[in-house]
Design a protein around this motif. Structure first.
Motif, PDB file in Angstrom:
ATOM      1  N   ARG A   1       0.849  -1.201   0.000  1.00 45.03           N
ATOM      2  CA  ARG A   1       0.000   0.000   0.000  1.00 45.03           C
ATOM      3  C   ARG A   1       0.880   1.245   0.000  1.00 45.03           C
ATOM      4  O   ARG A   1       1.845   1.336   0.777  1.00 45.03           O
ATOM      5  N   ASP A   2       0.558   2.177  -0.872  1.00 45.47           N
ATOM      6  CA  ASP A   2       1.236   3.475  -0.886  1.00 45.47           C
ATOM      7  C   ASP A   2       0.782   4.256   0.350  1.00 45.47           C
ATOM      8  O   ASP A   2      -0.408   4.535   0.522  1.00 45.47           O
ATOM      9  N   ILE A   3       1.733   4.578   1.227  1.00 42.47           N
ATOM     10  CA  ILE A   3       1.355   5.275   2.471  1.00 42.47           C
ATOM     11  C   ILE A   3       1.800   6.743   2.453  1.00 42.47           C
ATOM     12  O   ILE A   3       1.926   7.360   3.515  1.00 42.47           O
ATOM     13  N   SER A   4       2.015   7.288   1.250  1.00 37.97           N
ATOM     14  CA  SER A   4       2.428   8.693   1.165  1.00 37.97           C
ATOM     15  C   SER A   4       1.403   9.600   1.829  1.00 37.97           C
ATOM     16  O   SER A   4       1.744  10.474   2.636  1.00 37.97           O
ATOM     17  N   GLU A   5       0.120   9.395   1.491  1.00 32.64           N
ATOM     18  CA  GLU A   5      -0.931  10.255   2.055  1.00 32.64           C
ATOM     19  C   GLU A   5      -1.067  10.028   3.553  1.00 32.64           C
ATOM     20  O   GLU A   5      -1.246  10.962   4.328  1.00 32.64           O
ATOM     21  N   ARG A   6      -0.976   8.746   3.962  1.00 26.14           N
ATOM     22  CA  ARG A   6      -1.089   8.457   5.395  1.00 26.14           C
ATOM     23  C   ARG A   6       0.043   9.125   6.177  1.00 26.14           C
ATOM     24  O   ARG A   6      -0.183   9.725   7.226  1.00 26.14           O
ATOM     25  N   ARG A   7       1.274   9.022   5.632  1.00 27.65           N
ATOM     26  CA  ARG A   7       2.395   9.662   6.322  1.00 27.65           C
ATOM     27  C   ARG A   7       2.197  11.170   6.413  1.00 27.65           C
ATOM     28  O   ARG A   7       2.478  11.793   7.442  1.00 27.65           O
ATOM     29  N   ALA A   8       1.684  11.754   5.322  1.00 33.10           N
ATOM     30  CA  ALA A   8       1.428  13.193   5.337  1.00 33.10           C
ATOM     31  C   ALA A   8       0.390  13.535   6.399  1.00 33.10           C
ATOM     32  O   ALA A   8       0.528  14.527   7.129  1.00 33.10           O
ATOM     33  N   ASN A   9      -0.663  12.693   6.511  1.00 34.09           N
ATOM     34  CA  ASN A   9      -1.686  12.922   7.534  1.00 34.09           C
ATOM     35  C   ASN A   9      -1.115  12.759   8.932  1.00 34.09           C
ATOM     36  O   ASN A   9      -1.419  13.544   9.838  1.00 34.09           O
ATOM     37  N   GLU A  10      -0.298  11.711   9.112  1.00 33.61           N
ATOM     38  CA  GLU A  10       0.309  11.485  10.422  1.00 33.61           C
ATOM     39  C   GLU A  10       1.192  12.666  10.825  1.00 33.61           C
ATOM     40  O   GLU A  10       1.157  13.128  11.969  1.00 33.61           O
ATOM     41  N   GLU A  11       1.977  13.137   9.856  1.00 29.98           N
ATOM     42  CA  GLU A  11       2.852  14.273  10.151  1.00 29.98           C
ATOM     43  C   GLU A  11       2.043  15.526  10.449  1.00 29.98           C
ATOM     44  O   GLU A  11       2.378  16.301  11.341  1.00 29.98           O
ATOM     45  N   ARG A  12       0.947  15.717   9.671  1.00 29.66           N
ATOM     46  CA  ARG A  12       0.100  16.897   9.909  1.00 29.66           C
ATOM     47  C   ARG A  12      -0.550  16.832  11.289  1.00 29.66           C
ATOM     48  O   ARG A  12      -0.579  17.822  12.034  1.00 29.66           O
ATOM     49  N   LEU A  13      -1.066  15.656  11.645  1.00 30.30           N
ATOM     50  CA  LEU A  13      -1.724  15.514  12.944  1.00 30.30           C
ATOM     51  C   LEU A  13      -0.722  15.640  14.091  1.00 30.30           C
ATOM     52  O   LEU A  13      -1.019  16.225  15.130  1.00 30.30           O
ATOM     53  N   PHE A  14       0.472  15.066  13.879  1.00 30.39           N
ATOM     54  CA  PHE A  14       1.499  15.184  14.918  1.00 30.39           C
ATOM     55  C   PHE A  14       1.879  16.643  15.119  1.00 30.39           C
ATOM     56  O   PHE A  14       2.007  17.127  16.251  1.00 30.39           O
ATOM     57  N   LYS A  15       2.027  17.351  14.006  1.00 32.50           N
ATOM     58  CA  LYS A  15       2.375  18.769  14.092  1.00 32.50           C
ATOM     59  C   LYS A  15       1.261  19.547  14.762  1.00 32.50           C
ATOM     60  O   LYS A  15       1.498  20.445  15.577  1.00 32.50           O
ATOM     61  N   LEU A  16       0.014  19.206  14.423  1.00 32.67           N
ATOM     62  CA  LEU A  16      -1.132  19.889  15.018  1.00 32.67           C
ATOM     63  C   LEU A  16      -1.155  19.705  16.530  1.00 32.67           C
ATOM     64  O   LEU A  16      -1.533  20.614  17.277  1.00 32.67           O
ATOM     65  N   ALA A  17      -0.740  18.527  16.987  1.00 36.45           N
ATOM     66  CA  ALA A  17      -0.769  18.237  18.423  1.00 36.45           C
ATOM     67  C   ALA A  17       0.396  18.864  19.171  1.00 36.45           C
ATOM     68  O   ALA A  17       0.346  18.991  20.390  1.00 36.45           O
ATOM     69  N   HIS A  18       1.448  19.270  18.444  1.00 37.11           N
ATOM     70  CA  HIS A  18       2.652  19.732  19.130  1.00 37.11           C
ATOM     71  C   HIS A  18       3.123  21.129  18.740  1.00 37.11           C
ATOM     72  O   HIS A  18       3.949  21.709  19.442  1.00 37.11           O
ATOM     73  N   ARG A  19       2.627  21.648  17.620  1.00 36.31           N
ATOM     74  CA  ARG A  19       3.108  22.945  17.145  1.00 36.31           C
ATOM     75  C   ARG A  19       1.947  23.924  16.995  1.00 36.31           C
ATOM     76  O   ARG A  19       0.820  23.546  16.688  1.00 36.31           O
ATOM     77  N   ASP A  20       2.243  25.193  17.192  1.00 39.30           N
ATOM     78  CA  ASP A  20       1.279  26.252  16.933  1.00 39.30           C
ATOM     79  C   ASP A  20       1.196  26.467  15.425  1.00 39.30           C
ATOM     80  O   ASP A  20       2.216  26.694  14.766  1.00 39.30           O
ATOM     81  N   SER A  21      -0.006  26.394  14.869  1.00 38.08           N
ATOM     82  CA  SER A  21      -0.158  26.420  13.416  1.00 38.08           C
ATOM     83  C   SER A  21       0.218  27.760  12.807  1.00 38.08           C
ATOM     84  O   SER A  21       0.607  27.823  11.639  1.00 38.08           O
TER      85      SER A  21
END
Length: 725
Positions: A284-304
């Motif tokens: 399975r191509d997980i490019s989109e999933r990785r992008a989502n994971e990174e976005r969600l991780f950033k959302l939980a830890h960084r000020d947007s």
């Protein structure tokens, strides 16, 4: 309580669930990290992956619950799987389907629920990914919905790898049957590493046609720098060697036909047919999933907005230092004048200023320090290994200077400042909340002492805050127990000593300390949350009393002081109109008094409601004139009907030529602008004579009466009427 009905295709749905073999306890699907992340991201105590069976639900992953499942009859998730999109229950106690549900009335005391159906490739919902709160919420915003869907997609991805792995273990024919309809890439290879099956999903993923791939080495889809090892590994396993990847799901880099690389998730299976080992991989191509994971991780830890760490990271860094027993300094930074940027240039300009401030703060600290944005125009800094105040004070001064330098936005220079509070561990506290609270109190001290400066925390600040909160609680009880009362001071025309009106003055009849004058409690009200409520009570009471007083003396005007907080509500004009209607008082029977300091703090928010009130006929008086810093232009801009000269200019008017000259100038200025004048604090006939000579029209003070209760005001008014007759 209403249980969710079984779906019309329930047997097919359960068959789809069985394909995952998730209920046997033999799978390696780990979803715990996702539910833990969800609790942090959405600030909820409970998150679940629920698989819904015919009569029960099983929690494949859970945080915040001790049980592994429940009966389907009480399941919220059984309702969620019947939906096309997110199923949201803002408050279960107000929903007829759930109000008497034992999961609502008892542990875990569910109030809020939001669940996303987890769908198999066949379209059947096998369960839900959900978040639960013990507090009611106002639903989910669009961004929160997107985030919840993204996490559910990650769950579905991991479950799908399990489904295909189960299929692969059955044999190549069954494996290929499933592969033909699967959206995922599925590839089979022999023990030599030659491709024997390449489905349509693989064609889409890698760009090769099936006929190009079959017979080729697996290196066809492996990045060039990583080729050469796969065939040997398959041979070793086929010969009986210990498998390292068979039965596991791993993430690898793969290569497209055009040479580009992308991340894949691969689950490898092995079977033997006819004595020969074969291998199957679900890809399975997980490019989109990785992008989502990174976005969600950033959302939980960084000020947007600023990309600085957020409050959660800040608390974590403080906890790390506390665990290591490392001394730290905490700085709380609040911007001065930032609201004016938003109000005059707009929020887009304000956002640009905040980004510039973030970069300037980073330039003032060491690489091991943490600069975080807490929200709005508030920032915080954690400085490990800073036990002394002198070094930190120097760095705080650097921050104040950096923030104070002009920010250029759309070609305009914007000037702001910063107030900084500083606290130290372990001296001022050991835990994060205690340290942040201490730095916050010091920051407010800096604001109170002129702004654009820094202050250290001192225990007396917390003592004062505790006392202030206790006093505010007393004020709340005083309002609830009707301990406030109004006294009224007469306002008299100089020429004939006729009573023109009265000013309503707030008093507090304290059950222990007796009658308290405003200087004992008004500052606390003005700086607290009760100001609008108490201000409305004063207006209601004064207008009601004015109606009674006007029966005895028609035309009498009631003066009422406003709190600055009443302007911040945004509904002052309508509130006054409603009070006048309820009391039956004509608008010209009310005069509202504002001070210079209120005008300076709320200048932009005051003009519209005051103009509306003046158009209704309500009088507008400028109180304590001359004691603040308002410019003379205020007299022209504001719809004033009367100017009140402060008592500080009156008390020495007979002996101080400067005071007399100032009063004379004020009267002349007001008269020239067509505004009436009243002098406060008049106590002697000599003062009255001088004011008459200056052209002042009316006075207020002990000469004509101290503030008095309504019960004493009526006899006073009758005496004045008798004197006039």
């Amino acid at each position: 309580m209403r249980s969710a009905p079984h779906l019309f295709n329930e047997d097919d749905r359960l068959a789809a669930l069985a394909e995952y073999d998730l209920l046997s306890g033999t799978d390696d699907v780990n979803l715990d990290e996702i539910v833990r992340f969800a609790t942090r991201l959405f600030d909820v105590p409970i998150a679940l992956v629920s698989l819904v069976e015919r009569d029960s639900q099983f929690f494949k992953a859970r945080v915040g619950l001790d049980v592994c499942g429940t009966d389907r009859a009480v399941s919220f998730c059984a309702h969620a799987i019947a939906q096309d999109d997110i199923f949201v229950v803002p408050d279960a106690t107000l929903d007829v389907r759930f109000a008497t549900n034992p999961l609502v009335t008892g542990d875990p005391l569910i109030r809020f629920y939001a669940g996303v159906p987890l769908r198999a490739p066949s379209g059947h919902a096998i369960g839900s990914f959900c978040i639960i709160d013990r507090r009611p919420r106002n639903g989910l915003g669009d961004r929160e919905r997107d985030d919840l869907r993204s996490l559910a997609d990650i769950v579905v991805d991991r479950l799908e790898m399990r489904r295909l792995a189960v299929a692969g273990a059955i044999g190549q024919s069954r494996f290929e049957n499933i592969a033909a309809t699967s959206p995922d890439g599925i590839i089979c290879a022999d023990s030599e590493g030659r491709i024997t099956f390449f489905n349509a999903g693989c064609e889409r993923l890698f760009g090769f046609r099936s006929e190009q791939a079959i017979g080729s080495s697996l290196d066809l889809i492996v990045p060039e720098r990583m080729r050469g090892g796969h065939g040997g590994g398959l041979k070793r396993v086929a010969a009986g060697g210990a498998p390292r990847l068979v039965g596991k799901t791993v993430e690898l880099e793969a290569a497209h036909q055009d040479g580009t690389e992308f991340p894949i998730e691969l689950s490898l299976s092995m079977w033997k047919e006819g004595g020969q080992a074969s291998f199957g991989a679900i890809i399975r191509d997980i490019s989109e999933r990785r992008a989502n994971e990174e976005r969600l991780f950033k959302l939980a830890h960084r000020d947007s907005l600023t990309d600085l760490p957020n409050r959660a990271v800040l608390l974590s860094r403080i906890a790390d230092c506390a665990k290591a027993e490392e001394p730290i300094a905490i700085l709380m930074i609040d911007l001065d004048g930032f609201k004016n940027v938003n109000d005059t240039l707009g929020h887009t300009a304000g956002d640009r200023v905040l980004r510039q401030v973030a970069q300037r703060l980073l330039q003032c600290v060491r690489s091991i320090d943490t600069v975080a944005r807490l929200g709005g125009d508030e920032f915080a800094v954690v400085m490990p290994g800073r036990p002394d105040g002198e070094t930190v004070a120097h760095e705080a001064d650097c921050m104040i200077a950096a923030i104070g330098a002009p920010c250029v936005v759309d070609g305009q220079a914007v000037h702001i400042g910063a107030s900084i509070g500083m606290a130290f561990s372990p001296k001022d506290g050991l835990y994060a909340e205690d340290l942040l609270s201490a730095a916050d109190l010091a920051m407010y001290q800096a604001k109170n002492e002129g702004r654009n400066c820094r202050r250290f925390f001192a225990p007396r600040l917390r003592d004062a805050a505790i006392s202030r909160r206790a006093f505010e609680s007393e004020l709340r009880r005083a309002l609830e127990r009707n301990e406030f009362e109004l006294h009224y001071q007469p306002q008299v025309r100089i020429s004939d000593r006729r009573l023109l009106g009265v000013e309503a003055l707030l008093r507090w009849r304290h059950p222990e300390h007796g009658l308290l004058t405003p200087d004992r409690f008004l500052p606390t009200i003005e700086n607290g949350l009760l100001a609008p409520e108490i201000g409305n009570w004063v207006m209601e009471e004064a207008c009601r009393e004015a109606v009674n007083l006007r029966r005895l003396m028609p035309g009498l005007v009631m003066g009422v002081n406003l709190f600055g907080a009443q302007f911040r509500t945004g509904s002052l004009a309508q509130d006054v109109r409603d009070v006048l209607d309820r009391a039956g008082l004509p608008a010209d029977g009310l005069e509202l008094e504002i001070t210079e300091n209120i005008a300076l703090r709320h200048d932009d928010t005051m003009l519209a409601p005051l103009r509306s009130l003046r158009a209704m006929g309500v009088g507008i008086a400028f109180d304590d004139f001359g004691t603040g810093y308002a410019s003379l232009s205020v007299l022209k801009r504001y719809p004033l009907t009367r100017l009140k000269i402060d008592r500080s200019f009156i008390q020495d008017i007979c002996s101080d030529r400067a005071d007399a000259a100032v009063v004379n100038a004020m009267v002349y200025l007001a008269t020239s602008l067509g505004v009436d004048v009243i002098a406060e604090g008049v106590e002697t006939e000599a003062q009255l004579d001088l004011l008459r000579a200056c052209g002042c029209g009316s006075v207020q003070g002990f000469l004509h009466g101290k503030p008095m209760t309504a019960a004493k005001l009526y006899p006073y008014m009758r005496d004045r009427l008798a004197m006039a007759a």
